[in-house]
Scaffold this motif. Sequence first.
Motif, mmCIF file in Angstrom:
data_model
loop_
_atom_site.group_PDB
_atom_site.id
_atom_site.type_symbol
_atom_site.label_atom_id
_atom_site.label_comp_id
_atom_site.label_asym_id
_atom_site.label_seq_id
_atom_site.Cartn_x
_atom_site.Cartn_y
_atom_site.Cartn_z
ATOM 1 N N VAL A 1 0.829 -1.207 0.000
ATOM 2 C CA VAL A 1 0.000 0.000 0.000
ATOM 3 C C VAL A 1 0.861 1.253 0.000
ATOM 4 C CG1 VAL A 1 -1.637 1.351 1.379
ATOM 5 C CG2 VAL A 1 -1.996 -1.116 1.062
ATOM 6 N N TYR A 2 1.953 1.263 0.769
ATOM 7 C CA TYR A 2 2.664 2.534 0.979
ATOM 8 C C TYR A 2 3.513 2.963 -0.211
ATOM 9 C CZ TYR A 2 7.544 1.102 1.812
ATOM 10 O OH TYR A 2 8.833 0.656 1.664
ATOM 11 N N ASN A 3 3.945 2.018 -1.068
ATOM 12 C CA ASN A 3 4.749 2.452 -2.224
ATOM 13 C C ASN A 3 4.343 1.802 -3.549
ATOM 14 O OD1 ASN A 3 5.701 -0.155 -2.013
ATOM 15 N ND2 ASN A 3 7.861 0.418 -1.829
ATOM 16 N N LYS A 4 3.238 1.016 -3.521
ATOM 17 C CA LYS A 4 2.662 0.412 -4.732
ATOM 18 C C LYS A 4 3.577 -0.626 -5.396
ATOM 19 C CE LYS A 4 -0.785 3.134 -4.078
ATOM 20 N NZ LYS A 4 -2.000 2.590 -3.399
ATOM 21 N N GLU A 5 4.606 -1.090 -4.722
ATOM 22 C CA GLU A 5 5.481 -2.119 -5.279
ATOM 23 C C GLU A 5 4.770 -3.469 -5.265
ATOM 24 O OE1 GLU A 5 10.118 -2.992 -4.732
ATOM 25 O OE2 GLU A 5 8.942 -3.570 -2.970
ATOM 26 N N LYS A 6 4.874 -4.199 -6.364
ATOM 27 C CA LYS A 6 4.217 -5.493 -6.475
ATOM 28 C C LYS A 6 5.178 -6.613 -6.085
ATOM 29 C CE LYS A 6 1.054 -3.992 -10.126
ATOM 30 N NZ LYS A 6 0.615 -4.185 -11.536
ATOM 31 N N LEU A 7 4.626 -7.660 -5.477
ATOM 32 C CA LEU A 7 5.414 -8.819 -5.094
ATOM 33 C C LEU A 7 4.489 -10.011 -4.870
ATOM 34 C CD1 LEU A 7 6.529 -8.613 -1.349
ATOM 35 C CD2 LEU A 7 4.668 -7.269 -2.305
ATOM 36 N N SER A 8 5.070 -11.196 -4.821
ATOM 37 C CA SER A 8 4.306 -12.414 -4.534
ATOM 38 C C SER A 8 4.449 -12.752 -3.056
ATOM 39 C CB SER A 8 4.812 -13.578 -5.388
ATOM 40 O OG SER A 8 4.568 -13.338 -6.750
ATOM 41 N N ILE A 9 3.322 -12.925 -2.374
ATOM 42 C CA ILE A 9 3.346 -13.227 -0.945
ATOM 43 C C ILE A 9 2.736 -14.604 -0.718
ATOM 44 C CG2 ILE A 9 2.530 -12.551 1.349
ATOM 45 C CD1 ILE A 9 2.602 -9.674 0.479
ATOM 46 N N LYS A 10 3.432 -15.436 0.046
ATOM 47 C CA LYS A 10 2.927 -16.763 0.393
ATOM 48 C C LYS A 10 1.612 -16.597 1.136
ATOM 49 C CE LYS A 10 3.904 -21.202 0.144
ATOM 50 N NZ LYS A 10 2.516 -21.631 0.246
ATOM 51 N N ASN A 11 0.613 -17.381 0.747
ATOM 52 C CA ASN A 11 -0.734 -17.199 1.293
ATOM 53 C C ASN A 11 -0.783 -17.277 2.807
ATOM 54 O OD1 ASN A 11 -1.867 -16.804 -1.237
ATOM 55 N ND2 ASN A 11 -2.233 -18.986 -1.556
ATOM 56 N N GLU A 12 0.089 -18.110 3.396
ATOM 57 C CA GLU A 12 0.091 -18.246 4.860
ATOM 58 C C GLU A 12 0.520 -16.961 5.570
ATOM 59 O OE1 GLU A 12 0.776 -22.414 3.207
ATOM 60 O OE2 GLU A 12 1.298 -20.345 2.676
ATOM 61 N N PHE A 13 1.136 -16.041 4.845
ATOM 62 C CA PHE A 13 1.571 -14.782 5.439
ATOM 63 C C PHE A 13 0.523 -13.680 5.323
ATOM 64 C CE2 PHE A 13 5.564 -16.859 5.580
ATOM 65 C CZ PHE A 13 6.397 -16.141 6.419
ATOM 66 N N LEU A 14 -0.588 -13.956 4.659
ATOM 67 C CA LEU A 14 -1.616 -12.949 4.451
ATOM 68 C C LEU A 14 -2.767 -13.111 5.434
ATOM 69 C CD1 LEU A 14 -1.785 -13.090 0.554
ATOM 70 C CD2 LEU A 14 -0.900 -11.175 1.909
ATOM 71 N N TYR A 15 -3.272 -12.001 5.945
ATOM 72 C CA TYR A 15 -4.494 -12.049 6.746
ATOM 73 C C TYR A 15 -5.302 -10.772 6.527
ATOM 74 C CZ TYR A 15 -2.393 -8.974 10.302
ATOM 75 O OH TYR A 15 -1.824 -7.910 10.980
ATOM 76 N N LEU A 16 -6.605 -10.897 6.730
ATOM 77 C CA LEU A 16 -7.541 -9.796 6.488
ATOM 78 C C LEU A 16 -8.079 -9.279 7.812
ATOM 79 C CD1 LEU A 16 -9.033 -8.261 4.168
ATOM 80 C CD2 LEU A 16 -10.864 -9.972 4.391
ATOM 81 N N LYS A 17 -8.025 -7.959 7.982
ATOM 82 C CA LYS A 17 -8.538 -7.333 9.201
ATOM 83 C C LYS A 17 -9.197 -6.020 8.829
ATOM 84 C CE LYS A 17 -7.102 -5.625 13.762
ATOM 85 N NZ LYS A 17 -5.946 -5.400 14.669
ATOM 86 N N ASN A 18 -10.474 -5.899 9.203
ATOM 87 C CA ASN A 18 -11.239 -4.680 8.921
ATOM 88 C C ASN A 18 -11.141 -4.279 7.446
ATOM 89 O OD1 ASN A 18 -11.918 -4.485 11.679
ATOM 90 N ND2 ASN A 18 -10.076 -3.300 12.121
ATOM 91 N N ASP A 19 -11.329 -5.286 6.592
ATOM 92 C CA ASP A 19 -11.337 -5.092 5.139
ATOM 93 C C ASP A 19 -9.989 -4.668 4.552
ATOM 94 O OD1 ASP A 19 -14.084 -5.729 4.907
ATOM 95 O OD2 ASP A 19 -14.634 -3.694 5.478
ATOM 96 N N GLN A 20 -8.907 -4.825 5.325
ATOM 97 C CA GLN A 20 -7.561 -4.510 4.822
ATOM 98 C C GLN A 20 -6.700 -5.756 4.924
ATOM 99 O OE1 GLN A 20 -5.901 -1.572 3.465
ATOM 100 N NE2 GLN A 20 -4.566 -3.324 3.033
ATOM 101 N N TRP A 21 -5.978 -6.083 3.842
ATOM 102 C CA TRP A 21 -5.042 -7.200 3.859
ATOM 103 C C TRP A 21 -3.708 -6.758 4.468
ATOM 104 C CZ3 TRP A 21 -6.156 -12.161 3.042
ATOM 105 C CH2 TRP A 21 -7.307 -12.477 2.324
ATOM 106 N N TYR A 22 -3.106 -7.685 5.218
ATOM 107 C CA TYR A 22 -1.807 -7.436 5.842
ATOM 108 C C TYR A 22 -0.886 -8.630 5.610
ATOM 109 C CZ TYR A 22 -4.066 -3.699 8.555
ATOM 110 O OH TYR A 22 -4.747 -2.577 8.933
ATOM 111 N N CYS A 23 0.415 -8.351 5.568
ATOM 112 C CA CYS A 23 1.426 -9.392 5.661
ATOM 113 C C CYS A 23 1.797 -9.512 7.132
ATOM 114 C CB CYS A 23 2.643 -9.011 4.827
ATOM 115 S SG CYS A 23 3.902 -10.296 4.708
ATOM 116 N N LYS A 24 1.827 -10.720 7.668
ATOM 117 C CA LYS A 24 1.880 -10.883 9.123
ATOM 118 C C LYS A 24 3.250 -10.616 9.737
ATOM 119 C CE LYS A 24 2.708 -15.896 9.459
ATOM 120 N NZ LYS A 24 2.161 -17.168 10.004
#
Length: 356
Positions: free
Chosen positions: A288-311
């Motif tokens: 979000v902060y610099n718009k850089e794209k990357l591939s994130i392992k699904n286990e590192f992703l979580y959703l909170k208050n409609d926002q995705w985060y890397c844990k």
Amino acid sequence: MDKKIISAQLSGRTIAVSDIHGHLDLFEQLLDKVHYSVQDNLIIIGDYVEKGEQILETIHRMQDLALCQNVYILNGNCEWAVLDMVYHSFHLKHYLNNVSYSIFHEVFRKHRIDYRQHEESTLKILAQLLLKEELVFIESCAVMLKTKEYIFVHAGIEDRLDFENSSLSSLLEQRYFMNGQHPLAQCVVVGHLPAANYHLYHIDNRIIIDENKRMISIDGGVGVKIVCQLNALIINQGYQTQYVRPFKRATIRKAYYPGICHHHKVTWPHYEVDVLKRQTEFSLCQKVYNKEKLSIKNEFLYLKNDQWYCKDDYIDYHVSVEVNDVVDVIDIYGQYAYIIKDHEVGWILKDCLMNM
């Protein structure tokens, strides 16, 4: 906590360790690895409590070590927070509800006290009674050690010649000290901020030595980051470094050549991401902060208050390995292993690992 500053004349070998965070087993492994003896100077640069599963044992080890003539135990922001919650602020119950490991969890569990059944005021009294000796010890520790050639302090000093007048907050919790400067002839050795935070595109927990700025950062991220190590700075007619990691070692049985890969990193405090395309193992995301794209392992992703985060801190790099290479295995996620080869963090197929 008093802003206690001590001075010493050190001769012979000096070993500095910071941010043990209740990981006594790792600390003992590190002492063994550097062949620590009572003839050495040993300096603990704060944050020996909180975040780990052996906090009481660790503080008791600090108490024993402090009886030795050449050992200096300094406080960090975590020790400051413990004292503040017991004697001043009214955040103890909130803290217990929001962290997994603390000195308070340990002592209440030891005495079969369910903290959820008690009011804040009662918990503070219980903590004062049950941790009486430990709290006295923490209060007795200094926040800075001065020598002719070095300043040892948890987070840093302010950029001023009268550095002893730096605020307690600056000494114990300032961020990114290594990005600043100071006017002293001495070298300032700090912990607090994991060394990996200073790297934009790599996860690297090694000690950072900047001789031009006269600054050294030694925190390896134990208790804070998934990818971590406990570091020791050894001063003895120059610098040496040593470390231990909390991961299993494994041998490579099948080579992995991912081709040309780039390093894209997610790091504190910018964990917010947008998920652009969900996939089986790695999802295409955008920071979000610099718009850089990357591939994130699904286990590192979580959703909170409609926002995705890397844990946690994360790298999308895939590492090349050869047969019989030995690597540290951080963990297995789906069909992939997150590993450290030497000091390179990244991904390989888990089938490349022997006996995993």
